[in-house]
Scaffold this active site. Structure first.
Site, PDB file in Angstrom:
ATOM      1  N   ARG A  59       0.848  -1.219   0.000  1.00 14.62           N
ATOM      2  CA  ARG A  59       0.000   0.000   0.000  1.00 14.62           C
ATOM      3  C   ARG A  59       0.872   1.253   0.000  1.00 14.62           C
ATOM      4  NH1 ARG A  59      -1.827   2.446   4.324  1.00 14.62           N
ATOM      5  NH2 ARG A  59      -1.966   0.604   5.636  1.00 14.62           N
ATOM      6  N   TYR A 112     -15.970  15.195 -15.269  1.00 15.79           N
ATOM      7  CA  TYR A 112     -16.465  13.828 -15.156  1.00 15.79           C
ATOM      8  C   TYR A 112     -17.421  13.779 -13.954  1.00 15.79           C
ATOM      9  CZ  TYR A 112     -16.532   8.836 -14.276  1.00 15.79           C
ATOM     10  OH  TYR A 112     -16.935   7.543 -14.045  1.00 15.79           O
ATOM     11  N   ASP A 184      -7.284  17.481 -14.689  1.00 12.46           N
ATOM     12  CA  ASP A 184      -7.620  16.117 -15.116  1.00 12.46           C
ATOM     13  C   ASP A 184      -7.229  16.033 -16.598  1.00 12.46           C
ATOM     14  OD1 ASP A 184      -8.820  13.811 -16.081  1.00 12.46           O
ATOM     15  OD2 ASP A 184     -10.636  14.034 -14.876  1.00 12.46           O
ATOM     16  N   LYS A 209      -8.228   4.840 -19.209  1.00 18.04           N
ATOM     17  CA  LYS A 209      -8.507   5.338 -20.549  1.00 18.04           C
ATOM     18  C   LYS A 209      -7.265   5.236 -21.455  1.00 18.04           C
ATOM     19  CE  LYS A 209     -12.478   6.158 -18.667  1.00 18.04           C
ATOM     20  NZ  LYS A 209     -12.332   6.440 -17.287  1.00 18.04           N
TER      21      LYS A 209
HETATM   22  C1  LIG Z   1     -12.224  12.566 -17.428  1.00 18.10           C
HETATM   23  C2  LIG Z   1     -12.335  11.481 -16.399  1.00 18.10           C
HETATM   24  N1  LIG Z   1     -11.785  11.677 -15.185  1.00 18.10           N
HETATM   25  C3  LIG Z   1     -11.860  10.728 -14.218  1.00 18.10           C
HETATM   26  C4  LIG Z   1     -12.509   9.529 -14.439  1.00 18.10           C
HETATM   27  C5  LIG Z   1     -12.595   8.503 -13.333  1.00 18.10           C
HETATM   28  O1  LIG Z   1     -11.751   7.427 -13.599  1.00 18.10           O
HETATM   29  P1  LIG Z   1     -11.982   5.910 -13.138  1.00 18.10           P
HETATM   30  O2  LIG Z   1     -13.212   5.413 -13.814  1.00 18.10           O
HETATM   31  O3  LIG Z   1     -10.728   5.231 -13.584  1.00 18.10           O
HETATM   32  O4  LIG Z   1     -12.142   5.921 -11.660  1.00 18.10           O
HETATM   33  C6  LIG Z   1     -13.097   9.282 -15.688  1.00 18.10           C
HETATM   34  C7  LIG Z   1     -13.799   8.011 -15.952  1.00 18.10           C
HETATM   35  O5  LIG Z   1     -14.538   7.889 -16.910  1.00 18.10           O
HETATM   36  C8  LIG Z   1     -13.002  10.292 -16.694  1.00 18.10           C
HETATM   37  O6  LIG Z   1     -13.551  10.127 -17.902  1.00 18.10           O
END
Ligand SMILES: Cc1ncc(COP(=O)(O)O)c(C=O)c1O
Length: 394
Positions: A59, A112, A184, A209
Site C-alpha cells: 500500500r 467527469y 484532469d 482510458k
Molecule cells: C475525465 C475522467 N476523469 C476521471 C474519471 C474517473 O476514472 P476511473 O473510472 O478510472 O475511476 C473518468 C472516468 O470515466 C473520466 O472520464
C-alpha cells in the site's frame, strides 16, 4: 525522483519506467506481494524513517508500481507519480490532500460526473464549498475566487462537452491567489497535453482510458510538479488506501508503450469521423477540437499536440434520434469509458452524468440529446459505415 532522461517521447514510452533488472527481464516484473522482508531490525527502521529506498508494504510502495509512477512522472515532466486504484482514487486523494473544512474550490462545470458528485455530497458534508462554472471564461474564474478558495480544478477538454480551458492563463490567475491548480488530463494523456509545463501544479489521469488503452483495467495516477506537493499528496493516497495493485501496474506499463501510435491512429480516425458527422444532414452540431467550427480551435492548436479521439455531437431530433442511433450501431460498443482501441458510444445524460441534477447538467451544456463518441483504432471506413447505417434508421 523522476529524471528527465534525454530521450524522445516515444522512446520514453518504451524505456522511461525501466530500471536495470538483476535477472535481465525486458519488462518490469510483477512483484505480487503485500509485504517486504527486511534484512534486520535496523534496516526495517531505516525504511520506516525514510532513510532507505527499501520497500515496506505494497500500500505504501512496490517496485512494479514505482516503475509505473516513474514512467508517467517522466512523461508528464513532473517530480513524482502516485498511482491509484482508479481515476476516482486519484480525485479523492487530491481533494483529501489539499482541502479542509471551510475551504472552497473553483472547478470546471462539465467535469467527469463523479468528480463533481463527491465534492457536492461528501466534501460538502465536511464543510468544503464549491463553485462549478465554465472555466473557459477566465473572468468567471477571477470572479469566483474568494478568500477561502484553495484549489482551481480543471478538466480540459471537458467531459463530455469538449470545451477547452486555457491552462496557462487560468494557472496564472490561480497562482496570484495562491491556489493549487489541478488538471484532469484523462482526455489527452501526456502525449497530447502537458499541464505541468503550462503552469498547473498537479495533473492526474484515469489510466483506465488512453494510458492503458485496452479497456481491461481500472487505474489512476497523480503527478505533482514539485517534491513539496508530492509530500502532501502521497501520504493522503497511502493512508486512505487508494493504492494500485502490482498486477494493475504491470498491465498499464504494457499498455503505455503503444500510447503514441494508438493515439495517432485514433485521432486520424476521429478527424474523419468528425468531418463525416459535421456534413451529415441529420446532425445538429459536432464538438471536436480538430474542427475549425470548434469555438476554441485556436486554443486547441496552441495547447494540445493534437485534437484527440473524443467527439461529442447532437442529432436533429435530440434524445429520441440519439437513442435510435445508439441502439443501432453494430461496431461501436454502447458503453461508458473511453480511450481504448475499440470505438465506444454513450449517452452522458442517462449514463456518466446521470447523478448530476438536470439543472446542473443543462448549465454545463450537457443536453439530453448529447452523444459521446470515443473513436478507436479500427478501419475508419468501418466506423463511418456503422454510423451511416445507424443514422439511416432515424
Ligand atoms: C475525465 C475522467 N476523469 C476521471 C474519471 C474517473 O476514472 P476511473 O473510472 O478510472 O475511476 C473518468 C472516468 O470515466 C473520466 O472520464
Amino acid at each position: 525522483m523522476a529524471k528527465n532522461e534525454n530521450l524522445g517521447f516515444d522512446s520514453l514510452l518504451i524505456h522511461g519506467g525501466m530500471g536495470v533488472d538483476p535477472m535481465g527481464s525486458a519488462t518490469v516484473p510483477i512483484y505480487q506481494t503485500s509485504t517486504f522482508a527486511f534484512e534486520n531490525v535496523d534496516e526495517g527502521a531505516k525504511c520506516f524513517a525514510g532513510e532507505s529506498n527499501g520497500f515496506i508494504y505494497t500500500r505504501i510502495g512496490n517496485p512494479t508500481i514505482s516503475a509505473l509512477e516513474k514512467q508517467v512522472a517522466i512523461l508528464e515532466n513532473g517530480y513524482g507519480g502516485i498511482a491509484t486504484a482508479s481515476g476516482m482514487g486519484a480525485v479523492s486523494s487530491i481533494y483529501m490532500a489539499f482541502l479542509q473544512s471551510g475551504d472552497h474550490i473553483v472547478s470546471t462545470d462539465a467535469v467527469y460526473g463523479p468528480s463533481r458528485v463527491i465534492m457536492e455530497t461528501y466534501f460538502k458534508r465536511f464543510g468544503v464549498e464549491s463553485t462549478y462554472l465554465n472555466t473557459a471564461d477566465l473572468n468567471a474564474i477571477k470572479a469566483a475566487i474568494k478568500p477561502n478558495t484553495k484549489m482551481l480544478y480543471l478538466e480540459t477538454p471537458t467531459n463530455p462537452t469538449m470545451a477547452l480551458t486555457d491552462i496557462k492563463a487560468a494557472s496564472e490567475i490561480a497562482h496570484q491567489h495562491n491556489l493549487v491548480v489541478v488538471v484532469d488530463n484523462t482526455f489527452c494523456s501526456p502525449y497530447l497535453q502537458r499541464p505541468l509545463d503550462l503552469g498547473a501544479d498537479v495533473v492526474f489521469h484515469s489510466m483506465t482510458k488512453f494510458l492503458n488503452g485496452h479497456a481491461d483495467i481500472v487505474a489512476g495516477i497523480i503527478v505533482t510538479k514539485t517534491q513539496e506537493l508530492y509530500k502532501i499528496v502521497r501520504p493522503a493516497m497511502v493512508n486512505m488506501g487508494c493504492n494500485m495493485d502490482p498486477h494493475q501496474a504491470y498491465m498499464v506499463l504494457r499498455g503505455i508503450k503503444t500510447l503514441s501510435i494508438r493515439i495517432d491512429r485514433a485521432q486520424e480516425n476521429a478527424m474523419k469521423v468528425a468531418d463525416y458527422l459535421e456534413k451529415h444532414p441529420k446532425v445538429e452540431w459536432v464538438k471536436y477540437p480538430g474542427l475549425k467550427s470548434h469555438p476554441q480551435y485556436e486554443l486547441a492548436q496552441k495547447q494540445m499536440k493534437g485534437p484527440g479521439a473524443m467527439i461529442s455531437f447532437e442529432l436533429k431530433g435530440g434524445l429520441k434520434a440519439g437513442k435510435v442511433l445508439m441502439d443501432n450501431v453494430k461496431l461501436a460498443l454502447l458503453a461508458v469509458s473511453l480511450g481504448g482501441v475499440e470505438t465506444l458510444i454513450q449517452h452522458p445524460a442517462s449514463m456518466t452524468h446521470s447523478k448530476m441534477t438536470p439543472d446542473a447538467r443543462l448549465k454545463a451544456n450537457i443536453t439530453d440529446g448529447l452523444v459521446r463518441f470515443s473513436v478507436g483504432i479500427e478501419n475508419v471506413e468501418d466506423i463511418i459505415a456503422d454510423l451511416d447505417q445507424a443514422l439511416a434508421k432515424i
